[in-house]
Design a protein around this motif. Structure first.
Motif, PDB file in Angstrom:
ATOM      1  N   ARG A   1     -12.621  -9.949   1.048  1.00 47.92           N
ATOM      2  CA  ARG A   1     -13.505 -11.058   1.427  1.00 47.92           C
ATOM      3  C   ARG A   1     -13.089 -11.675   2.757  1.00 47.92           C
ATOM      4  NH1 ARG A   1     -12.827 -11.797  -4.286  1.00 47.92           N
ATOM      5  NH2 ARG A   1     -14.815 -11.790  -5.453  1.00 47.92           N
ATOM      6  N   GLN A   2     -11.812 -11.668   3.043  1.00 48.83           N
ATOM      7  CA  GLN A   2     -11.339 -12.215   4.314  1.00 48.83           C
ATOM      8  C   GLN A   2     -11.936 -11.446   5.488  1.00 48.83           C
ATOM      9  OE1 GLN A   2      -7.089 -11.966   4.922  1.00 48.83           O
ATOM     10  NE2 GLN A   2      -7.119 -13.443   6.596  1.00 48.83           N
ATOM     11  N   ALA A  47     -14.639  -9.637   5.499  1.00 53.56           N
ATOM     12  CA  ALA A  47     -16.080  -9.880   5.535  1.00 53.56           C
ATOM     13  C   ALA A  47     -16.383 -11.222   6.200  1.00 53.56           C
ATOM     14  CB  ALA A  47     -16.648  -9.852   4.118  1.00 53.56           C
ATOM     15  N   GLY A  48     -15.577 -12.240   5.891  1.00 57.03           N
ATOM     16  CA  GLY A  48     -15.775 -13.544   6.513  1.00 57.03           C
ATOM     17  C   GLY A  48     -15.533 -13.516   8.012  1.00 57.03           C
ATOM     18  N   GLY A  84     -17.606 -16.810  -2.929  1.00 56.05           N
ATOM     19  CA  GLY A  84     -18.040 -17.106  -1.575  1.00 56.05           C
ATOM     20  C   GLY A  84     -17.046 -17.923  -0.777  1.00 56.05           C
ATOM     21  N   VAL A 142     -14.784 -16.059   1.889  1.00 54.06           N
ATOM     22  CA  VAL A 142     -15.643 -15.609   2.991  1.00 54.06           C
ATOM     23  C   VAL A 142     -15.986 -16.796   3.882  1.00 54.06           C
ATOM     24  CG1 VAL A 142     -17.779 -14.420   3.599  1.00 54.06           C
ATOM     25  CG2 VAL A 142     -16.601 -13.818   1.479  1.00 54.06           C
ATOM     26  N   GLU A 192     -13.194 -18.259   6.221  1.00 56.47           N
ATOM     27  CA  GLU A 192     -13.001 -17.598   7.511  1.00 56.47           C
ATOM     28  C   GLU A 192     -14.065 -18.028   8.512  1.00 56.47           C
ATOM     29  OE1 GLU A 192     -10.392 -15.837   8.334  1.00 56.47           O
ATOM     30  OE2 GLU A 192      -9.572 -16.077   6.321  1.00 56.47           O
ATOM     31  N   ASP A 209     -20.213 -14.055  -1.041  1.00 57.96           N
ATOM     32  CA  ASP A 209     -19.595 -12.761  -0.754  1.00 57.96           C
ATOM     33  C   ASP A 209     -20.586 -11.609  -0.874  1.00 57.96           C
ATOM     34  OD1 ASP A 209     -19.856 -12.768  -3.504  1.00 57.96           O
ATOM     35  OD2 ASP A 209     -17.700 -12.652  -3.920  1.00 57.96           O
ATOM     36  N   PRO A 252     -22.317 -11.020   3.624  1.00 53.88           N
ATOM     37  CA  PRO A 252     -21.945  -9.674   4.064  1.00 53.88           C
ATOM     38  C   PRO A 252     -22.932  -8.597   3.616  1.00 53.88           C
ATOM     39  CG  PRO A 252     -20.060 -10.840   3.153  1.00 53.88           C
ATOM     40  CD  PRO A 252     -21.267 -11.651   2.812  1.00 53.88           C
ATOM     41  N   TYR A 294     -16.617  -3.628  -1.566  1.00 53.42           N
ATOM     42  CA  TYR A 294     -15.292  -4.152  -1.219  1.00 53.42           C
ATOM     43  C   TYR A 294     -14.215  -3.238  -1.776  1.00 53.42           C
ATOM     44  CZ  TYR A 294     -17.345  -8.679   0.108  1.00 53.42           C
ATOM     45  OH  TYR A 294     -18.066  -9.681   0.705  1.00 53.42           O
TER      46      TYR A 294
END
Length: 220
Positions: free
Chosen positions: A6-7, A9-10, A34, A37, A40, A132, A160, A193
């Motif tokens: 998720r990091q 993607a953010g 979420g 995400v 970030e 997310d 994302p 992911y």
């Protein structure tokens, strides 16, 4: 497209949102997935991070089948799929009970995640709503409509990944929508992911506290 976590993607979403950095945006996450995400995105845009609290309404005897969702607000937003409601035979009484139960759970989550922190005022500011990923879009539609009622200057959806039909339905709810990927072969958000762990409540709280800290540091 396959995201590491998720990091990542953010961080990729944040690059697509840089044009909003000088417009004093507020980033709103759907918990729990979420939040990392959105964290970030908020970090890169130097923006406040807050939550949109939403609760899915499941079908009778099939709680995983989403008939719609209820979102928090001065006037709680209930969004349902009328065709699906008719198909499963959910009565008005059932929907009202589910709405009340959903709002009770939202209140519990507000206490857990936000404590005594008031909502960030988004009136007159761009609001960027982040998750997310989106599958059917029922929960996100409720979140977007509840956010729109809070009078942001612009409403932006940033996620994302979502299937094409969901993307098309949600574009009409916002002023701008950013999707990094819209694959036709879509079974679940987690398939996009490499690492997709279930977040704990404390992780959400920690990220919100970190976000408040870096916003406060910029204001001093």
């Amino acid at each position: 497209m396959l995201f590491r976590d998720r990091q990542e993607a953010g961080q990729m979403l944040a690059e697509r949102l840089l044009a909003f950095k000088d417009q004093r945006p507020v980033v709103l996450a759907l918990p729990r997935g979420g939040v990392p995400v959105a964290f970030e995105v908020a970090r890169v845009l130097a923006a406040p991070l807050d939550l949109v609290l939403v609760r899915k309404i499941g079908a009778p005897q099939q709680p995983e089948l989403a008939l719609g969702a209820v979102a928090d607000g001065e006037q709680p937003e209930l969004v349902t799929d009328p065709q699906l409601v008719r198909h499963v035979g959910a009565s008005d009484e059932y929907l009202e009970r589910a709405r009340r139960a959903g709002l009770q759970e939202i209140e519990r989550r507000r206490h857990v995640y936000l404590g005594d922190h008031p909502p960030v005022d988004i009136r007159g500011r761009p609001a960027i709503v982040v998750d997310d990923g989106i599958a059917t879009g029922a929960t996100m539609r409720a979140a977007l409509r509840a956010t729109r009622r809070r009078a942001p200057s612009r409403l932006i959806l940033a996620v994302p990944v979502a299937p094409p039909d969901t993307m098309r339905r949600l574009r009409g709810e916002v002023d701008e929508a950013i999707f990094l990927d819209t694959p036709t072969e879509f079974f679940a958000v987690g398939q996009f992911y490499e690492q997709f762990p279930q977040l704990r409540d404390q992780q959400v709280v920690d990220l919100l506290n970190q976000a408040r800290a870096f916003v406060s540091a910029q204001e001093t």
